[in-house]
Each structure stands twice: as structure tokens, then as C-alpha cells.
Motif scaffolding. Structure first.
Motif, short mmCIF file in Angstrom:
data_model
loop_
_atom_site.label_atom_id
_atom_site.label_comp_id
_atom_site.label_asym_id
_atom_site.label_seq_id
_atom_site.Cartn_x
_atom_site.Cartn_y
_atom_site.Cartn_z
N THR A 1 0.81 -1.23 0.00
CA THR A 1 0.00 0.00 0.00
C THR A 1 0.83 1.27 0.00
O THR A 1 0.30 2.35 -0.27
N GLU A 2 2.14 1.16 0.36
CA GLU A 2 2.99 2.34 0.52
C GLU A 2 2.37 3.32 1.52
O GLU A 2 2.51 4.53 1.41
N VAL A 3 1.71 2.77 2.53
CA VAL A 3 1.02 3.60 3.52
C VAL A 3 1.99 4.49 4.29
O VAL A 3 1.63 5.61 4.69
N LEU A 4 3.23 4.03 4.48
CA LEU A 4 4.18 4.81 5.27
C LEU A 4 4.81 5.94 4.47
O LEU A 4 5.64 6.68 5.00
N ALA A 5 4.40 6.09 3.21
CA ALA A 5 4.84 7.26 2.45
C ALA A 5 4.17 8.53 2.98
O ALA A 5 4.63 9.64 2.72
N GLN A 6 3.08 8.36 3.74
CA GLN A 6 2.43 9.50 4.38
C GLN A 6 3.23 9.88 5.63
O GLN A 6 3.41 9.08 6.54
N GLU A 7 3.68 11.12 5.66
CA GLU A 7 4.60 11.56 6.70
C GLU A 7 4.00 11.42 8.09
O GLU A 7 4.68 11.05 9.04
N ALA A 8 2.73 11.72 8.24
CA ALA A 8 2.10 11.66 9.57
C ALA A 8 2.10 10.23 10.11
O ALA A 8 2.42 10.00 11.29
N LEU A 9 1.76 9.27 9.26
CA LEU A 9 1.75 7.88 9.70
C LEU A 9 3.16 7.37 9.96
O LEU A 9 3.39 6.61 10.92
N PHE A 10 4.10 7.77 9.13
CA PHE A 10 5.50 7.36 9.33
C PHE A 10 6.02 7.91 10.65
O PHE A 10 6.65 7.18 11.44
N PHE A 11 5.74 9.17 10.92
CA PHE A 11 6.20 9.79 12.16
C PHE A 11 5.53 9.14 13.37
O PHE A 11 6.18 8.85 14.38
N LEU B 1 4.26 6.07 13.68
CA LEU B 1 4.77 4.72 13.91
C LEU B 1 6.21 4.76 14.43
O LEU B 1 6.60 3.93 15.26
N SER B 2 6.99 5.73 13.97
CA SER B 2 8.36 5.88 14.48
C SER B 2 8.35 6.22 15.96
O SER B 2 9.14 5.67 16.75
N LEU B 3 7.45 7.12 16.36
CA LEU B 3 7.35 7.49 17.77
C LEU B 3 6.93 6.29 18.62
O LEU B 3 7.48 6.05 19.71
N ILE B 4 5.97 5.51 18.12
CA ILE B 4 5.54 4.31 18.84
C ILE B 4 6.71 3.33 18.99
O ILE B 4 6.90 2.73 20.06
#
Length: 474
Positions: free
Chosen positions: A253-263, A265-268
Motif C-alpha cells: 500500500t505504501e502507507v508509510l509514504a504518508q509523513e504523519a503515519l510514518f512519524f 509509527l516511528s514514535l511508537i
């Protein structure tokens, strides 16, 4: 359905047929050894069918499941873990339940659910596999017919897992409403706010299933209340199935290309690595210690997931995740296997119960030491190879904050893992404890050897992972 598609589905057909056969068999013969033999035969046949299914190549069956090398890799891993759990459970369940045969059926259906998640390419397969796995686990956790802790743990898992599943389902509905498709490949065929919210809800639900912070509070209670071999299964197959699905979902899905979701999940991931290790420092109960440790390890695993959207790319991310999951399976099953082998009427949970174990049960102590050192990432164990892969993927993808969190979390973890090892070396007179059977010690011995062999000579594991992901994400 075409012939190649049917061939690709062979492991799922064999396992489903095996469950049906066992349902009929226990209607006539209720004997533990017979049921165990049938369970192992079904799992062995399923494992053998993986090689047959691989000959059909990658097959997208009815746009529902993608049965490729990646799916076959995890199918084999889940089947092997289920076989180890079945052997460890033999004798253990006998002392805790009047009717033990149904436990093995639940074990097989849970494995089938995990296999379905590993091959999911459609929200329907995603949900179907997740619920087959989860519903089986509810009953497995509460399977002993006496004692409050297993029932309490099962109720907690039922309620909270139900909330997570509902969150995921609502997220799927939002994604479907925006895209008009339930296939992973079309999950980003839009740019609406509801689509991003839906993707966020799906990731949040999966974070619960992986017991990541702040969705982790169920983990220590369920680990402590569940029977020792079931806890090992929950910690490995259940989480491994979710991780396998998450990696495929992130790649497709390339879902993590969305900066908000990437950030997010990184914080989690960062908080899970640090908080899991810090909380584990405070534990005197081995089950709760391993529960908080698993929170940290799932945080480590997110480095592989996040590497999908970095310069490391999907191939390296998938390979890293697969190597790490295999290592995590071996060392976690070994740790809970030792606990199972030592447990008679009650699980040996307190760390005080393991003091002097090297003098009382040297084989089991050596395996638990290998598992603890591997979880800490000490060289010459598979845990070191797994963490080295994560470190390499993080550096390749320039995920520097995650790499630092991995280093700091691992440094904290060394203390409480070595605490287990040092406790077992305390001088005590050798005891004459007898294990209920030789099954459990033999199984944990194999797992201990696997931890060391894959740490000293990881080439076969790495080659298998690379072969499985040939063309993955392409």
C-alpha cells in the motif's frame, strides 16, 4: 480456480482437512498420545506441502490471498512453532484439564489463521485470518478448567482484542469508502482525509496486536495468566502473523509514504523500545519480564517495517523482518519451553524459582541462558544476527533516532537478561527433580541448539529469506 492456484493453496487445504480429520478422530478415540501424534502428522503434512505449493510460483488467488515465497516462508515458520508448542503442551495440559484433545484442534486452527494472515492481499483475508487466530487464542488461554488466572487473562484478551479488531474493521470501512476496493493494492487510490484516518486506525489496531506502547497494557497480565506453552505461542505465532501482514501491507500500500503515519509509527517504535526495557527491569516474575521484553522487541521490529519507506527499500526491509522474526521465535519459544518443562502443578514464574538451576537442571539452564543471551543480542546467538540486521537496515534507511533507541534499549536489556543467567549460576546442591516427561526437555534442547547454530552459521536462514522474497514488492 486454476490448477496452479489450487496447488499454491495446498498447505491451507492440508491443514484444514487435518482439522476436520481430528474432529472426527477424537469423537471415537480420546487419548492424549493419539491426539498428539495426529497433530504432529497434520503439521508435518502441511510442512511437506509447502515445497509442493512453491512449485506453482506466486499465485494471486481470486484477488484474495497472494501465495508466494513470502507466504510460504511464514507458513513453514508457523507450522514449526505450532509443532514445538504441541510437544511442549503434551503432559502439561493433562495435569490441568479433564478434556485435553480439543486443545490441539484449537492449536491447529490458530495456526491456520496465522497462515492466512501471512498470505493476505485483501481486507477480507486480513480479517478472516485475524479472527480465526484470535478466537482460537481466547479458548487456548482459558483452556485449563480450574484456576482463576487463565480465565481472567482470557477475558482481558477477549475484550481488548475485540476493541482492536473493531478499530481495524472501522479503518477498513473508511478505506473502502474512499477507494471502493478492499484489495491492499488499491488501499491508497485516493487522497481524502478519511483515507488517512482509516489507515491510521488500521495501524493502531495492529499496534495493539503487537502490544506496542501505548497499546501494551494487556500484555503482562495475559502473559502471566495464560499457561506457559500458550504464552509462548501468543508471543511468537500470534505476533509473527501480525508482523508478517504488516510488512506486506506496508510494502503493497505504501502507507508509510504518508509523513504523519510514518512519524507516528516511528514514535511508537522508539517509546516501545525504551519503555519495554525499563519496565522489564522492575520485574521479579519471569512471565511479566518476558512480556515487557516482547514490547521492546516489537519496537525493534518496527525498524524493519519503517525501512520499507526509507532508502533501505522493501527488499531489505522484508529480509530484515523475516530474519528477526525467526530469531525471535527460537529464543522466545526456548524461554517459555524451559518454564513449561519445569512446571508441574503451577508455572514456575518467579525468578527465585530459577536460582541455582545450573546445578539442578543443567540442560534446561543452558537453554534458558542461551535464550536470555540471544534476547540480549550477545554474539554467537541468533539474537545478535537479528539485531545486526535491524541496525544495518536502520543505518541504510537513515533512521537514526530508531537506531539510537535500538542501541539504548538493548543496553538496558542486557542487565535484566544477565540477571536471569547469574541467578541460575548461584551455588546450590544438585537436585533430583524429575521432569513430567522427556518431551519438553528434548524440544527445548533443539530450540537451544537452533539459537546457537543460527547465530554461528546464519547463512542458510539468510539465503532462505532472500529466496522467499525474490520479486517481493516489485
Amino acid at each position: 480456480m486454476t490448477g496452479p492456484a489450487l496447488t499454491a493453496l495446498a498447505p491451507y487445504i492440508v491443514l484444514t482437512g487435518g482439522v476436520t480429520l481430528m474432529l472426527l478422530a477424537i469423537s471415537f478415540v480420546r487419548r492424549g498420545p493419539v491426539t498428539l501424534a495426529l497433530t504432529l502428522a497434520v503439521l508435518l503434512a502441511t510442512l511437506a506441502s509447502v515445497g509442493f505449493a512453491a512449485g506453482a510460483g506466486a499465485q494471486l488467488v481470486d484477488d484474495f490471498v497472494l501465495v508466494d515465497g513470502y507466504a510460504h516462508f511464514f507458513t513453514a515458520l508457523f507450522v514449526l512453532a505450532a509443532a514445538a508448542t504441541a510437544v511442549l503442551t503434551f503432559g502439561y495440559v493433562d495435569r490441568r484439564a479433564a478434556q485435553r484433545e480439543e486443545f490441539y484442534i484449537l492449536l491447529l486452527t490458530a495456526t491456520l489463521g496465522a497462515m492466512t494472515m501471512g498470505a493476505a492481499a485483501h481486507f477480507g483475508a486480513f480479517l478472516l485470518g485475524m479472527e480465526i487466530l484470535s478466537i482460537s487464542l481466547y479458548a487456548m488461554i482459558a483452556y485449563p478448567d480450574s484456576g482463576r488466572p487463565p480465565l481472567e487473562a482470557a477475558i482481558k484478551y477477549l475484550v481488548l482484542s475485540g476493541v482492536a479488531s473493531t478499530t481495524i474493521l472501522f479503518g477498513m470501512a473508511l478505506v473502502y469508502g474512499e477507494t471502493g476496493s478492499m484489495q491492499f493494492a488499491d488501499a491508497l487510490a485516493g487522497d481524502g482525509a478519511l483515507l488517512r484516518v482509516g489507515q491510521g486506525m488500521i495501524l493502531a489496531g495492529l499496534a495493539f496486536k503487537l502490544s506496542l506502547v501505548p497499546f501494551h497494557m494487556w500484555t503482562p497480565d495475559v502473559y502471566q495468566g495464560a499457561p506457559a506453552p500458550v504464552t509462548g505461542f501468543v508471543a511468537t505465532v500470534s505476533k509473527g502473523a501480525v508482523a508478517a501482514l504488516l510488512i506486506r501491507y506496508a510494502v503493497t500500500t505504501e502507507v508509510l509514504a504518508q509523513e504523519a503515519l510514518f512519524f507516528g509509527l516511528s514514535l511508537i517504535a522508539i517509546v516501545s523500545m525504551v519503555a519495554g526495557n525499563v519496565l522489564a527491569l522492575l520485574q521479579d516474575n519471569l512471565k511479566r519480564l518476558l512480556a515487557y521484553s516482547s514490547i521492546a522487541h516489537m519496537g525493534y521490529l518496527l525498524i524493519a517495517v519503517l525501512a520499507v519507506a526509507s532508502a533501505a527499500g522493501p527488499q531489505m526491509a522484508a529480509e530484515t523482518g523475516m530474519v528477526y522474526i525467526v530469531g525471535y521465535f527460537a529464543m522466545t519459544l526456548a524461554a517459555f519451553g524451559v518454564m513449561t518443562a519445569l512446571s508441574t502443578d503451577e508455572d514456575v514464574e518467579d525468578l527465585a524459582g530459577y536460582e541455582g538451576l545450573f546445578w539442578r537442571r543443567p540442560l534446561l539452564a543452558a537453554v534458558l541462558a542461551a535464550a536470555a543471551l540471544s534476547l540480549a543480542g550477545i554474539p554467537l546467538t541468533v539474537g545478535f544476527i537479528a539485531k545486526f540486521y535491524l541496525f544495518a537496515a536502520g543505518v541504510e534507511g537513515s533512521l537514526w533516532l530508531l537506531v539510537w533507541a535500538l542501541v539504548i534499549g538493548s543496553a538496558i536489556g542486557v542487565y535484566y537478561y544477565l540477571r536471569i543467567v547469574f541467578g541460575m549460576t548461584r551455588q546450590m546442591e544438585a537436585g533430583d527433580e524429575a521432569s513430567p516427561s522427556w518431551w519438553a526437555p528434548a524440544t527445548v534442547a533443539v530450540l537451544g541448539v537452533a539459537i546457537v547454530v543460527m547465530g554461528v552459521y546464519p547463512t542458510p536462514l539468510i539465503d532462505a529469506a532472500r529466496e522467499a522474497i525474490r520479486g517481493f514488492g516489485g
